[in-house]
Design a protein around this motif. Sequence first.
Motif, PDB file in Angstrom:
ATOM      1  N   PRO A   1      -6.621  -4.863  25.388  1.00 10.43           N
ATOM      2  CA  PRO A   1      -7.459  -4.579  26.439  1.00 10.43           C
ATOM      3  C   PRO A   1      -8.043  -2.941  26.238  1.00 10.43           C
ATOM      4  O   PRO A   1      -7.400  -2.330  25.148  1.00 10.43           O
ATOM      5  CB  PRO A   1      -6.333  -4.477  27.551  1.00 10.43           C
ATOM      6  CG  PRO A   1      -5.089  -4.471  27.249  1.00 10.43           C
ATOM      7  CD  PRO A   1      -5.054  -4.857  25.878  1.00 10.43           C
TER       8      PRO A   1
ATOM      9  N   SER B   1     -10.609  -6.950  25.438  1.00  6.64           N
ATOM     10  CA  SER B   1     -11.125  -7.298  26.979  1.00  6.64           C
ATOM     11  C   SER B   1     -11.239  -6.006  27.802  1.00  6.64           C
ATOM     12  O   SER B   1     -10.603  -5.071  27.605  1.00  6.64           O
ATOM     13  CB  SER B   1     -10.132  -7.898  27.601  1.00  6.64           C
ATOM     14  OG  SER B   1      -9.033  -7.448  27.598  1.00  6.64           O
ATOM     15  N   SER B   2     -12.282  -5.967  28.681  1.00  6.17           N
ATOM     16  CA  SER B   2     -12.463  -4.814  29.624  1.00  6.17           C
ATOM     17  C   SER B   2     -12.898  -5.317  30.922  1.00  6.17           C
ATOM     18  O   SER B   2     -13.397  -6.468  30.913  1.00  6.17           O
ATOM     19  CB  SER B   2     -13.581  -3.811  28.758  1.00  6.17           C
ATOM     20  OG  SER B   2     -14.678  -4.236  28.990  1.00  6.17           O
TER      21      SER B   2
ATOM     22  N   TRP C   1     -15.973  -9.206  22.287  1.00  6.73           N
ATOM     23  CA  TRP C   1     -15.787  -8.508  23.820  1.00  6.73           C
ATOM     24  C   TRP C   1     -15.621  -9.190  24.845  1.00  6.73           C
ATOM     25  O   TRP C   1     -16.541 -10.178  24.883  1.00  6.73           O
ATOM     26  CB  TRP C   1     -17.103  -7.433  23.771  1.00  6.73           C
ATOM     27  CG  TRP C   1     -16.990  -6.803  25.361  1.00  6.73           C
ATOM     28  CD1 TRP C   1     -15.994  -6.654  26.039  1.00  6.73           C
ATOM     29  CD2 TRP C   1     -18.237  -6.043  25.499  1.00  6.73           C
ATOM     30  NE1 TRP C   1     -16.389  -5.822  27.060  1.00  6.73           N
ATOM     31  CE2 TRP C   1     -17.964  -5.391  26.781  1.00  6.73           C
ATOM     32  CE3 TRP C   1     -19.604  -6.011  25.345  1.00  6.73           C
ATOM     33  CZ2 TRP C   1     -18.802  -5.007  27.785  1.00  6.73           C
ATOM     34  CZ3 TRP C   1     -20.353  -5.316  26.296  1.00  6.73           C
ATOM     35  CH2 TRP C   1     -19.933  -4.853  27.210  1.00  6.73           C
ATOM     36  N   ILE C   2     -14.755  -9.379  25.700  1.00  8.66           N
ATOM     37  CA  ILE C   2     -14.651 -10.182  26.609  1.00  8.66           C
ATOM     38  C   ILE C   2     -14.362  -9.660  27.936  1.00  8.66           C
ATOM     39  O   ILE C   2     -13.458  -8.690  28.159  1.00  8.66           O
ATOM     40  CB  ILE C   2     -13.567 -11.074  26.519  1.00  8.66           C
ATOM     41  CG1 ILE C   2     -13.535 -12.221  25.226  1.00  8.66           C
ATOM     42  CG2 ILE C   2     -13.261 -12.160  27.636  1.00  8.66           C
ATOM     43  CD1 ILE C   2     -12.315 -13.074  25.090  1.00  8.66           C
ATOM     44  N   ARG C   3     -15.232  -9.527  28.717  1.00 14.26           N
ATOM     45  CA  ARG C   3     -15.410  -8.800  30.184  1.00 14.26           C
ATOM     46  C   ARG C   3     -14.374  -9.751  31.227  1.00 14.26           C
ATOM     47  O   ARG C   3     -14.465 -11.008  30.984  1.00 14.26           O
ATOM     48  CB  ARG C   3     -16.659  -8.735  30.732  1.00 14.26           C
ATOM     49  CG  ARG C   3     -17.170  -7.392  30.031  1.00 14.26           C
ATOM     50  CD  ARG C   3     -18.982  -7.294  30.117  1.00 14.26           C
ATOM     51  NE  ARG C   3     -19.249  -8.210  29.166  1.00 14.26           N
ATOM     52  CZ  ARG C   3     -20.587  -8.549  28.699  1.00 14.26           C
ATOM     53  NH1 ARG C   3     -21.501  -7.699  29.505  1.00 14.26           N
ATOM     54  NH2 ARG C   3     -21.040  -9.346  27.683  1.00 14.26           N
ATOM     55  N   SER C   4     -14.031  -9.076  32.008  1.00 13.66           N
ATOM     56  CA  SER C   4     -13.316  -9.680  33.029  1.00 13.66           C
ATOM     57  C   SER C   4     -14.076 -10.867  33.758  1.00 13.66           C
ATOM     58  O   SER C   4     -13.434 -11.868  33.984  1.00 13.66           O
ATOM     59  CB  SER C   4     -12.782  -8.745  34.116  1.00 13.66           C
ATOM     60  OG  SER C   4     -11.921  -7.934  33.707  1.00 13.66           O
TER      61      SER C   4
ATOM     62  N   GLN D   1     -15.994 -12.738  32.354  1.00 17.74           N
ATOM     63  CA  GLN D   1     -16.247 -14.120  31.456  1.00 17.74           C
ATOM     64  C   GLN D   1     -14.676 -14.573  31.472  1.00 17.74           C
ATOM     65  O   GLN D   1     -14.611 -15.615  30.270  1.00 17.74           O
ATOM     66  CB  GLN D   1     -16.741 -13.413  30.224  1.00 17.74           C
ATOM     67  CG  GLN D   1     -17.972 -12.792  30.324  1.00 17.74           C
ATOM     68  CD  GLN D   1     -18.545 -12.294  28.804  1.00 17.74           C
ATOM     69  OE1 GLN D   1     -17.735 -11.211  28.405  1.00 17.74           O
ATOM     70  NE2 GLN D   1     -19.578 -12.389  28.375  1.00 17.74           N
ATOM     71  N   PHE D   2     -13.783 -14.378  31.936  1.00 15.15           N
ATOM     72  CA  PHE D   2     -12.640 -14.959  31.774  1.00 15.15           C
ATOM     73  C   PHE D   2     -12.443 -16.424  31.682  1.00 15.15           C
ATOM     74  O   PHE D   2     -11.863 -16.971  30.783  1.00 15.15           O
ATOM     75  CB  PHE D   2     -11.580 -14.354  33.071  1.00 15.15           C
ATOM     76  CG  PHE D   2     -10.285 -15.181  32.937  1.00 15.15           C
ATOM     77  CD1 PHE D   2      -9.457 -14.418  32.160  1.00 15.15           C
ATOM     78  CD2 PHE D   2      -9.598 -16.149  33.764  1.00 15.15           C
ATOM     79  CE1 PHE D   2      -7.958 -14.999  32.044  1.00 15.15           C
ATOM     80  CE2 PHE D   2      -8.526 -16.788  33.687  1.00 15.15           C
ATOM     81  CZ  PHE D   2      -7.631 -16.243  32.791  1.00 15.15           C
TER      82      PHE D   2
ATOM     83  N   ALA E   1     -13.682 -17.386  28.293  1.00 18.78           N
ATOM     84  CA  ALA E   1     -12.863 -16.709  27.134  1.00 18.78           C
ATOM     85  C   ALA E   1     -12.430 -17.922  26.106  1.00 18.78           C
ATOM     86  O   ALA E   1     -12.682 -17.633  24.846  1.00 18.78           O
ATOM     87  CB  ALA E   1     -11.738 -16.039  27.515  1.00 18.78           C
TER      88      ALA E   1
END
Length: 110
Positions: free
Chosen positions: A27, A58-59, A85-88, A90-91, A94
């Motif tokens: 994270p 993740s951010s 990069w995975i944003r919240s 985009q959970f 993922a």
Amino acid sequence: NDASSYPAIDPVDVDFSKYDTVIIGTPLWWSNMAAPMQTFLFHNGKAMAGKKIGLIVSSASSGISGVERDAKRLIPEGNFTKSLWIRSSQFSSAPKMVAEWLKANGLASK
Ligand SMILES: Cc1cc2nc3c(=O)[nH]c(=O)nc-3n(C[C@H](O)[C@H](O)[C@H](O)COP(=O)(O)O)c2cc1C
């Protein structure tokens, strides 16, 4: 570059000579790599020299350039692929994003 500036973590014993590729999932905290992962890489980053390194971050929303800088500082001789990069928000996507990223960067076993 001082061990005392990193938080203590439990010992992790990995023989990196067995691996050609390392995927780091971490994270983002305050625009940097989460501190416990920095500790791990501070102690093990040099053993990853010459290996293919994939970074997944993740951010909630912040961009990941600070985390990429931390990774390159802690693994100076790593052969980095493009990061994921995975944003919240985009959970739920993922798993698909990871699968596509692994494939696109030659990190998938098949
Ligand atoms: C101490 C701390 C600092 C954080 N700082 C940021 C930040 O600066 N920007 C951001 O977008 N997310 C920040 N986050 C959110 C985490 O990156 C996020 O919780 C993590 O990637 C996991 O995603 P999730 O909460 O959706 O499971 C922070 C989280 C913690 C615990």
